[in-house]
Write an enzyme that holds these catalytic residues in place. Structure first.
Site, short mmCIF file in Angstrom:
data_model
loop_
_atom_site.label_atom_id
_atom_site.label_comp_id
_atom_site.label_asym_id
_atom_site.label_seq_id
_atom_site.Cartn_x
_atom_site.Cartn_y
_atom_site.Cartn_z
N GLY A 224 0.83 -1.20 0.00
CA GLY A 224 0.00 0.00 0.00
C GLY A 224 0.86 1.25 0.00
CG ASP A 254 -6.91 -5.19 -9.83
OD1 ASP A 254 -6.36 -6.23 -9.42
OD2 ASP A 254 -8.12 -4.94 -9.65
#
Length: 305
Positions: A224, A254
């Protein structure tokens, strides 16, 4: 290595609701906004790679409904080869209700619909065209038997395979996926698969080493806002994060996978592809949505990140 990418995977219709907070059981809340978009992990990854200029072949299944027709048309607008994206008579399209809060964090449900009809014979049908691909990209929104079959086929054909184990499931056989060249979970997925904590880079490295011991050779853990972690038997490298103000993180993983694939097939440079993927994913969270938030090659080239 061929610069063509073969994505064998899912497509979904994203039903995105912006919320201030999740309602409690039995509570009704008014939400600020709602939108519909094209999504699904396979289609998202194919879209990101295609928007960056990659030659992408998609193997997927859509429903016998308006969503299915729109999904195919959207892929074609992006330049994705859809000759192996077929309509399943009588099946609904896959849908993904997504809830995005004021911090840009998201919660997602998926209804697989036609994606559950992408069976091993679908891989066999597309095999002649997949032979022209240098990298095969897989996720877990299709039946596991199809994922295993695709990995076995690719290994026998000498094709490199990237597996994004999302959504993670403990039913995934690590023995059946040991042939993959790149295994790319996020921290949560890595924790589910190993049963270990992964809240820090150090913990993620320890969990990744469990997978190395099970035969998986190259593991990339997306962290992240903290970047990504590359773990192999010979190397541990932290790909530094790019600091941005996040509006919607729903497509970040993605975007990372698709950008990595697009850059890796061009020059076979693992570290450079990971750096570019980190930049691309960071940029994607500055806009709402999934595929519509992904930058084109021209837009990405102008980024100051």
């Amino acid at each position: 290595m061929s610069a063509r990418i073969g994505v064998i995977g899912s497509n979904m219709v994203d039903l995105v609701t912006t919320i201030d907070r999740m309602p409690r059981i039995g509570e009704t809340l008014e939400a600020p906004a709602f939108s519909i978009g094209n999504g699904g992990k396979g289609a998202n990854q194919a879209a990101a790679a295609a928007k960056l200029g990659a030659d992408v072949l998609m193997v997927s299944r859509v429903g016998d409904d308006v969503f299915g027709a729109d999904t195919i048309a959207n892929m074609q607008r992006l330049g994705i080869d859809t000759r192996h994206v077929h309509v399943v008579p009588g099946a609904s399209s896959g849908v993904a209700p997504i809830f995005v809060d004021a911090n840009g964090d998201n919660s997602i449900l998926i209804i697989k619909g036609a994606n559950d009809h992408l069976l091993p014979d679908g891989v066999d049908e597309a095999a002649a065209d997949l032979l022209d691909c240098g990298l095969i990209v897989l996720q877990l929104e299709i039946p596991l038997e199809t994922v295993y079959h695709a990995i076995d086929w690719a290994h026998a054909a000498g094709k490199r395979v990237l597996l994004n184990p999302a959504p993670a499931t403990q039913a995934l056989s690590l023995e059946r996926i040991a042939h993959v060249d790149f295994f790319m979970p996020n921290q949560t997925e890595l924790s589910i698969l190993t049963g270990l904590p992964t809240s820090s880079a150090r913990e993620a490295e320890a969990a990744a080493r469990v997978l190395l011991d099970r035969g998986i050779g190259t593991i990339v853990v997306t962290l992240g806002a903290d970047g990504a972690l590359l773990v192999t038997a010979d190397e541990v490298s932290l790909i530094p994060p790019v600091k941005v103000v996040a509006r919607d993180t729903s497509g970040a993983g993605d975007a990372f996978i698709g950008a990595f694939a697009a850059h890796y097939v061009q020059d076979n440079d693992l570290h450079a592809a990971l750096r570019q993927a980190t930049r691309y994913a960071a940029d994607s969270v500055t806009r709402p949505g999934t595929q519509k938030a992904f930058a084109t090659a021209e837009e990405f080239s102008r980024l100051a990140l």
